[in-house]
Design an enzyme around this catalytic site. Sequence first.
Site, short mmCIF file in Angstrom:
data_model
loop_
_atom_site.label_atom_id
_atom_site.label_comp_id
_atom_site.label_asym_id
_atom_site.label_seq_id
_atom_site.Cartn_x
_atom_site.Cartn_y
_atom_site.Cartn_z
N TYR A 1 38.14 46.83 35.84
CA TYR A 1 37.69 45.70 35.60
C TYR A 1 36.64 45.13 34.21
CZ TYR A 1 35.84 41.68 38.49
OH TYR A 1 36.07 40.28 38.75
N LYS B 1 32.10 37.87 32.94
CA LYS B 1 31.34 37.21 34.08
C LYS B 1 29.90 37.48 33.95
CE LYS B 1 35.14 35.94 36.37
NZ LYS B 1 34.85 34.30 36.65
#
Length: 247
Positions: A148, A155
């Site tokens: 990720y 993010k």
Amino acid sequence: MTQKVALVTGSSRGIGKATALQLAREGYDLVINYARSKTAALETAAEIEALGRKALVVKANVGDVDKIKKLFEAIKEEFSRLDVFVNNAASGVQRPLMELEESHWDWTMNINSKALLFCAQEAAKLMDQGGKIVSISSLGSIRVIENYTVVGVSKAALEALTRYLAVELAKKNIVVNAVSGGVVDTEALKHFPNRAEMLAESEERTPAGRMVQIEDMVNAIMFLLSDQSSMIRGQTIIVDGGISLLM
């Protein structure tokens, strides 16, 4: 909320669609944005119109600033205003850190981070009476999740930008926040190579005793869009059933 207008990017499915439908139930006309799923976007628009609200469907890859400007030109032409912007559209490459390429970084950062800045700029121009901006983040911004890396970094950038926007747009009476969710079994999760493991771990370890559902995210988004949250600014509200509290 008669004649108020909301834009939800990436609103053809998942959290975006559910949020758009809830906004329609609460009296908003909607701008449905999609990049690829035209059929799904039109289906969402039909559901909104069945609720008695208007729905404008606009194709735009929000990772492209020129496409962003065309999106907001369409909104201005159709509605001449915007009251709510839900920055939901997201994408990203899930690969081990050592396998990431420059194109993976650019694609993910453009859609997940850059889009918020340039969409917020355009949204603010249409929010003459003030407005609300809510972005969708994820726990990868503050925790390490397998495969990720670039999404998590994008993010984290989104959450930092949320703070800057909240301060600079406050003088225009625009309230800016974000909602960060735990693992939610949406269509997007199907692209994760370790989806099954993520779901199993979340199911087992979440202190609340169940996984986060789409409705949980929508409830938090709608709270931040309500008048009751007007003094919450630049914050990222975590909706994860407590799983991020565990080591």
